[in-house]
Every structure is written in structure tokens, then in C-alpha cells.
Scaffold this active site. Structure first.
Site, short mmCIF file in Angstrom:
data_model
loop_
_atom_site.label_atom_id
_atom_site.label_comp_id
_atom_site.label_asym_id
_atom_site.label_seq_id
_atom_site.Cartn_x
_atom_site.Cartn_y
_atom_site.Cartn_z
N TYR A 21 0.82 -1.21 0.00
CA TYR A 21 0.00 0.00 0.00
C TYR A 21 0.85 1.26 0.00
O TYR A 21 0.65 2.15 0.81
CB TYR A 21 -0.94 0.03 1.21
CG TYR A 21 -1.94 -1.08 1.18
CD1 TYR A 21 -3.04 -1.00 0.33
CD2 TYR A 21 -1.79 -2.21 1.96
CE1 TYR A 21 -3.97 -2.02 0.27
CE2 TYR A 21 -2.71 -3.24 1.91
CZ TYR A 21 -3.79 -3.13 1.07
OH TYR A 21 -4.70 -4.13 1.01
N TYR A 158 -12.14 -6.87 6.51
CA TYR A 158 -11.00 -6.96 5.60
C TYR A 158 -10.74 -8.44 5.32
O TYR A 158 -10.62 -9.24 6.25
CB TYR A 158 -9.74 -6.33 6.20
CG TYR A 158 -8.54 -6.55 5.30
CD1 TYR A 158 -8.37 -5.77 4.16
CD2 TYR A 158 -7.63 -7.57 5.54
CE1 TYR A 158 -7.31 -6.00 3.29
CE2 TYR A 158 -6.57 -7.81 4.68
CZ TYR A 158 -6.42 -7.02 3.55
OH TYR A 158 -5.38 -7.26 2.69
N ASP A 261 -13.45 -16.05 8.41
CA ASP A 261 -12.08 -15.71 8.02
C ASP A 261 -11.27 -15.53 9.31
O ASP A 261 -11.35 -14.49 9.96
CB ASP A 261 -12.09 -14.43 7.18
CG ASP A 261 -10.70 -13.96 6.79
OD1 ASP A 261 -9.71 -14.49 7.35
OD2 ASP A 261 -10.60 -13.04 5.97
N LYS A 290 -1.72 -16.31 8.06
CA LYS A 290 -0.83 -15.49 8.90
C LYS A 290 0.05 -16.28 9.88
O LYS A 290 1.18 -16.56 9.56
CB LYS A 290 -1.66 -14.41 9.59
CG LYS A 290 -2.07 -13.32 8.58
CD LYS A 290 -2.42 -12.00 9.22
CE LYS A 290 -2.40 -10.87 8.23
NZ LYS A 290 -3.68 -10.56 7.60
C1 LIG Z 1 -4.22 -10.56 6.29
C2 LIG Z 1 -5.61 -11.02 6.09
C3 LIG Z 1 -6.04 -11.58 4.87
C4 LIG Z 1 -5.13 -11.68 3.66
O1 LIG Z 1 -4.05 -12.51 3.87
P1 LIG Z 1 -2.74 -12.36 2.93
O2 LIG Z 1 -1.86 -13.48 3.37
O3 LIG Z 1 -2.18 -11.00 3.22
O4 LIG Z 1 -3.21 -12.48 1.52
C5 LIG Z 1 -7.34 -12.01 4.78
N1 LIG Z 1 -8.19 -11.91 5.83
C6 LIG Z 1 -7.82 -11.40 7.01
C7 LIG Z 1 -8.79 -11.35 8.14
C8 LIG Z 1 -6.53 -10.91 7.18
O5 LIG Z 1 -6.17 -10.37 8.35
#
Ligand SMILES: *Cc1c(COP(=O)(O)O)cnc(C)c1O
Length: 452
Positions: A21, A158, A261, A290
């Protein structure tokens, strides 16, 4: 040593690289990492000065066990001596099989029986979200609902940077305005009320709004996707776990799949192993990423129920239509297995509780600053929210002077320390964050009683 005529590493970076970004800018503030060990980073600034700092960010939620962890290092080295990568089409290997079994065992279950039994290994969080959304649409099509192609999410979310993932991010603060022709079509319920202040009336109103929007669009919706309990990059917003029960009910009532997610929240960060566990709600599909490899390598996973897997596999397409080149990378899987082994030992629970205690007491003084609107914590996450936008460059530099690496965004200075952080590390982090905010955003010390 480089002579004065030769450009330093930071200048060379600025000439060639993009950062997250960020503009391709000659003035982008950067620090070089010379070494990383435990919770510490050794940074070198543009003038060559060195700064030993505590990493308050776990390199964006990922490095939960710290840098250069002996168990993770050994797992990577051990797999390196066998093989680093093989294609996953038609081939398999022990690290991937073991990882799938571990994930299924750890994931939310129903009366002790695994509920999410089928695992897709993806190469990043965004890709895991893409696969989850794709799977949901394929499931609906295979179930005789080919018109169900859209998604319901909640504002403030997000889910990643690829197109389908961007499409379910917050429609205002996300990237919808930059790609208006590509990201339309999904629907959004209001952001749930804040965990710290939600009244029964707030909850009732939110549940009603969710129900209304689900009912209005049910015939065209494939799934609901949310970050359970804590919205991360969309604003570090913690909301009541009861909302997950309402989401489960709305999904069931209208024939939608429920996708959690857990890419940021998974593996203990919010105080439960998965944020879903705060409410005992089991989703149909779950994404993790992550912290999956303890921050060593890029890897994510999408888990789903056997029923979804069977329905999609028996549908007209006959397969889940996704298959990245580096699917199930053995090196990443081996390190993930080592990281999940440490998680399986259970020490994270006491670690996260200890860190939370330190964050609560350490961040409390920030509330006395006039620039600060709110301080909040959940598990091993601590947030200072300002009234106005953070001067990111100035606060980052000030925090480094206080021995702490933070990466603020919008009006938030926040931390999610590695689980190995001691009480002293957490004290240094919270004191550094507070001092940085005070130095940059307070003209008059709050102790003078100023209210502006
Ligand atoms: C970081 C994140 C993503 C994206 O993961 P990347 O490995 O950066 O593509 C998706 N959802 C959530 C909740 C996140 O924190």
C-alpha cells in the site's frame, strides 16, 4: 563498508521495489532489518544508526513464537534436507498430510467430533479467501441454486487484496472506489456494535438489520463471510461473540454457507484457539493463514465440511476449481506442523492471558492523552484509537526511539506481540506506544489538564 558514492540499501530499495500500500516513492520511510531474534529486531536507519527494538506487530500477526525459534528452524532445516518443493497435482507428501490432520483436529468441532474435515492448502490468506468464496458458489450451483453468486458481509471487514476478497472488504474504507466496475454486487450488513459498549438494544437492532438484509437478498446469496469477533485491518474492531450465533442462524434460515475468516484471529490471538470458539459456533468454511507457519513462510488453508466437499465433487464441475503452483509447499507445511505442535502444547493460553494483563495496565495511561479517543484490548491485541488520523511516519520513528516497532494505520496505533513476549517486553511496547502518541500528537502534556 560502503563508500559515500555508493547508494545504501534503502536507496536501492526505493529505486526498484514496491512496498505494501505504498507509492513508488523516493521519500518512503524505510528501515533495514539486519537481524531478528526472539521478539527483537535490529534495525538500521538511512543514516546508518542501529536501533534494537521489540517487535510489537509479530510481523503482521504471523510471528507468534518469535524469530529464529529453534523448533521451527529445525523443522525447516529437516525438510530442506529432504525436498523443498514438489507439485501437488498427482503427488502428495508427509508434511501436507500431517498438516491437514492437525488442522482438522484443532478446528472447531461438534460434540468433540471434527466438523471441518476437508483442507485446501493455499499460498496466502487472500488466496484462501478466494478459494472459500469459489467453493461456496460451486456448492450452491451443485445444490441446484446457480443464481446464488453473491456474498453477504458486514461493514468494516478486511479479507485480502485479490479481487473476490476485495469485493467483500468494507465497501467504503476498502478498495471499492478504486475498482468500481469490478467490485460491485455484494451486500453488507452494518458493522456489529463494539464489544466494550454493546447494549442489549444495540444487539437487537444489529440482529434485526442482519436478518432484514439476508432476507431481502437470500435468493442471490451464496454465503456470509466475516472475521469472527475481531475485525483486523478494517479497524481493529472487537464485537460481541453472540453476533456469531446470529450469523449462524441467518445463514441457516436462508440457505447460505457461513465462512469465518480466521486468518488474523486464528491460533490463540483473541484468547481462544479460534475466535469462533468464543461463541461455540462452527462455520461451514474456515480460512486460516498469517500465524500458520509461525511467520516463517507464506501458507494459508481453507477448511470445509465433508458435506460441502462431497456436494461440490459430485456436481457438474466435478472438482473444486483451484490449484496453485505452490499448493501444499512441503517446506511451509513442515514449519506449520512445528508451529502447530507448539500451539498444541497449550502454553499459548497462559501467554495470551499474560500479554492481555500487560496490555490492559500498560495502555491505560494512554487514555489520559487528549488525542486518544479509546483504548481497547482483546486477547494479545492492544489498540490505542486516536480522534484523528495518526502521523504514521512520526509515530513510527518516535516508537523506534523508545525501542518499539509499530506500524500504525488510519487513527490506530496497535500491537499484537509475539506470544513469547515477557511482561517486561509488553511493558516496553505499551510505554513506547503511549510515549510516541504523546510526543507526536499532544502539544500540551495531558497532565496539565488541557482538553484539546
Ligand atoms: C491478512 C488477512 C487476509 C489476507 O491474507 P494475505 O496473506 O495477506 O493475503 C485475509 N483476511 C484477514 C482477516 C486478514 O487479516
Amino acid at each position: 563498508m560502503m563508500g559515500a558514492a555508493q547508494p545504501g540499501l534503502i536507496q536501492r530499495d526505493r529505486a526498484r521495489l514496491w512496498h505494501p500500500y505504498a507509492p513508488a516513492s523516493p521519500g518512503l520511510p524505510l528501515w533495514e532489518v539486519e537481524a531478528a531474534d526472539g521478539v527483537r529486531l535490529r534495525l538500521r536507519d538511512e543514516d546508518g544508526a542501529r536501533h534494537d527494538v521489540v517487535d510489537a506487530m509479530s510481523s503482521w500477526w504471523s510471528v507468534i513464537h518469535g524469530y529464529r525459534h529453534p523448533v521451527l528452524d529445525a523443522a525447516a532445516q529437516g525438510q530442506l534436507e529432504r525436498f523443498s518443493h514438489v507439485m501437488f497435482g498427482g503427488l502428495t507428501h508427509a508434511p501436507a498430510v500431517e498438516l491437514a490432520e492437525r488442522l482438522v483436529d484443532l478446528a472447531p468441532s461438534v460434540s468433540g467430533r471434527p466438523a471441518l474435515e476437508r483442507v485446501f492448502l493455499a499460498d496466502s490468506g487472500s488466496v484462501a479467501v478466494e478459494v472459500a468464496l469459489k467453493l461456496a458458489v460451486q456448492f450452491q450451483t451443485a445444490s441446484g441454486h446457480p443464481q446464488r453468486q453473491r456474498f453477504l458481509s458486514i461493514r468494516g471487514g478486511y479479507h485480502g487484496d485479490t479481487f473476490a476478497a476485495m469485493g467483500v472488504c468494507d465497501p467504503v474504507d476498502g478498495m471499492h472506489s478504486a475498482f468500481p466496475g469490478l467490485l460491485a454486487g455484494n451486500v453488507f450488513a452494518p458493522r456489529p456494535p463494539a464489544a466494550a459498549s454493546a447494549t442489549p438494544a444495540d444487539m437487537q437492532a444489529w440482529v434485526a438489520a442482519l436478518g432484514d438484509i439476508a432476507a431481502a437478498h437470500s435468493g442471490e446469496l451464496a454465503a456470509i463471510i466475516v472475521e469472527p469477533v475481531l475485525q483486523g485491518a478494517g479497524g481493529m474492531h472487537a464485537y460481541p461473540a453472540e453476533c456469531l450465533t446470529a450469523l449462524r442462524q441467518a445463514a441457516d434460515r436462508h440457505g447460505l454457507l457461513l465462512i469465518f475468516d480466521e486468518i488474523a484471529t486464528g491460533f490463540g490471538r483473541t484468547g481462544e484457539l479460534f475466535a469462533a470458539d468464543h461463541a461455540g459456533v462452527v462455520p461451514d468454511i474456515m480460512c486460516v493463514g498469517k500465524a500458520l507457519t509461525g511467520g516463517y513462510l507464506t501458507l494459508a488453508a481453507m477448511l470445509c465440511t465433508s458435506d460441502i466437499a462431497a456436494t461440490v465433487s459430485n456436481g457438474r464441475a466435478g472438482a473444486l476449481l483451484h490449484g496453485p503452483t505452490f499448493m501444499g509447499n512441503p517446506l511451509a507445511c513442515a514449519v506449520a506442523n512445528a508451529s502447530l505442535g507448539i500451539i498444541g502444547d497449550g502454553g499459548w493460553r497462559a501467554d495470551v492471558a499474560r500479554i492481555n494483563t500487560g496490555l490492559v495496565s500498560g495502555l491505560a495511561p494512554a487514555l489520559d492523552l487528549a488525542a486518544v479517543r479509546e483504548v481497547r484490548t482483546i486477547g494479545a491485541v492492544g489498540v490505542i484509537e486516536l480522534h484523528d488520523g495518526v502521523d504514521v511516519t512520526a509515530v513510527t520513528a518516535a516508537a523506534i526511539r523508545h525501542g518499539v516497532w509499530v506500524r500504525p494505520f488510519r487513527n490506530l496505533v496497535y500491537t499484537m506481540p509475539p506470544y513469547i513476549s515477557t511482561a517486561l517486553d509488553v511493558e516496553r511496547i505499551t510505554a513506547g506506544m503511549t510515549a510516541a502518541v504523546a510526543e507526536v500528537h499532544e502539544r500540551v502534556p495531558a497532565s496539565s489538564g488541557s482538553s484539546s
